[in-house]
Motif scaffolding. Sequence first.
Motif, mmCIF file in Angstrom:
data_model
loop_
_atom_site.group_PDB
_atom_site.id
_atom_site.type_symbol
_atom_site.label_atom_id
_atom_site.label_comp_id
_atom_site.label_asym_id
_atom_site.label_seq_id
_atom_site.Cartn_x
_atom_site.Cartn_y
_atom_site.Cartn_z
ATOM 1 N N SER A 245 0.835 -1.196 0.000
ATOM 2 C CA SER A 245 0.000 0.000 0.000
ATOM 3 C C SER A 245 0.871 1.247 0.000
ATOM 4 O O SER A 245 2.077 1.182 0.261
ATOM 5 N N LYS A 246 0.233 2.369 -0.267
ATOM 6 C CA LYS A 246 0.929 3.648 -0.230
ATOM 7 C C LYS A 246 1.414 3.943 1.193
ATOM 8 O O LYS A 246 2.503 4.458 1.384
ATOM 9 N N ASP A 247 0.610 3.583 2.191
ATOM 10 C CA ASP A 247 1.012 3.798 3.589
ATOM 11 C C ASP A 247 2.281 3.011 3.928
ATOM 12 O O ASP A 247 3.161 3.509 4.618
ATOM 13 N N GLU A 248 2.370 1.780 3.442
ATOM 14 C CA GLU A 248 3.554 0.965 3.684
ATOM 15 C C GLU A 248 4.779 1.604 3.034
ATOM 16 O O GLU A 248 5.863 1.619 3.616
ATOM 17 N N CYS A 249 4.606 2.159 1.857
ATOM 18 C CA CYS A 249 5.687 2.860 1.162
ATOM 19 C C CYS A 249 6.130 4.064 1.985
ATOM 20 O O CYS A 249 7.327 4.268 2.191
ATOM 21 N N TYR A 250 5.191 4.844 2.456
ATOM 22 C CA TYR A 250 5.525 6.026 3.251
ATOM 23 C C TYR A 250 6.253 5.650 4.533
ATOM 24 O O TYR A 250 7.184 6.337 4.956
ATOM 25 N N GLN A 251 5.857 4.552 5.160
ATOM 26 C CA GLN A 251 6.527 4.091 6.373
ATOM 27 C C GLN A 251 7.975 3.716 6.075
ATOM 28 O O GLN A 251 8.876 4.009 6.860
ATOM 29 N N TRP A 252 8.195 3.063 4.931
ATOM 30 C CA TRP A 252 9.556 2.690 4.541
ATOM 31 C C TRP A 252 10.396 3.944 4.285
ATOM 32 O O TRP A 252 11.528 4.034 4.731
ATOM 33 N N VAL A 253 9.830 4.922 3.588
ATOM 34 C CA VAL A 253 10.565 6.169 3.312
ATOM 35 C C VAL A 253 10.911 6.860 4.621
ATOM 36 O O VAL A 253 12.042 7.301 4.816
ATOM 37 N N GLU A 254 9.966 6.939 5.545
ATOM 38 C CA GLU A 254 10.217 7.581 6.828
ATOM 39 C C GLU A 254 11.331 6.864 7.606
ATOM 40 O O GLU A 254 12.237 7.498 8.148
ATOM 41 N N ALA A 255 11.282 5.546 7.634
ATOM 42 C CA ALA A 255 12.304 4.778 8.352
ATOM 43 C C ALA A 255 13.668 4.928 7.698
ATOM 44 O O ALA A 255 14.687 5.029 8.387
ATOM 45 N N THR A 256 13.682 4.975 6.373
ATOM 46 C CA THR A 256 14.952 5.119 5.649
ATOM 47 C C THR A 256 15.557 6.502 5.889
ATOM 48 O O THR A 256 16.752 6.625 6.132
ATOM 49 N N LEU A 257 14.733 7.534 5.873
ATOM 50 C CA LEU A 257 15.224 8.880 6.161
ATOM 51 C C LEU A 257 15.751 8.970 7.590
ATOM 52 O O LEU A 257 16.804 9.586 7.835
ATOM 53 N N ALA A 258 15.075 8.354 8.524
ATOM 54 C CA ALA A 258 15.532 8.357 9.919
ATOM 55 C C ALA A 258 16.847 7.597 10.042
ATOM 56 O O ALA A 258 17.733 8.006 10.802
ATOM 57 N N HIS A 259 16.980 6.522 9.275
ATOM 58 C CA HIS A 259 18.217 5.726 9.290
ATOM 59 C C HIS A 259 19.433 6.569 8.901
ATOM 60 O O HIS A 259 20.491 6.446 9.482
ATOM 61 N N PHE A 260 19.267 7.428 7.924
ATOM 62 C CA PHE A 260 20.367 8.274 7.441
ATOM 63 C C PHE A 260 20.421 9.619 8.152
ATOM 64 O O PHE A 260 21.304 10.420 7.878
ATOM 65 N N LYS A 261 19.490 9.882 9.047
ATOM 66 C CA LYS A 261 19.412 11.124 9.829
ATOM 67 C C LYS A 261 19.389 12.336 8.927
ATOM 68 O O LYS A 261 20.047 13.272 8.946
#
Length: 44
Positions: A28-44
Amino acid sequence: MNTKLIKTLQQVQELLQSTPGIEPGWESKDECYQWVEATLAHFK
């Protein structure tokens, strides 16, 4: 898509260049957004 082993933006670029037909498999689009958010947090 598990990106926890990727530590640098250079590694992200190399991954994207080596797999042009990559399909992340989000349900889903929500799952995609969650992945993007986690990836951005990973790289700070």
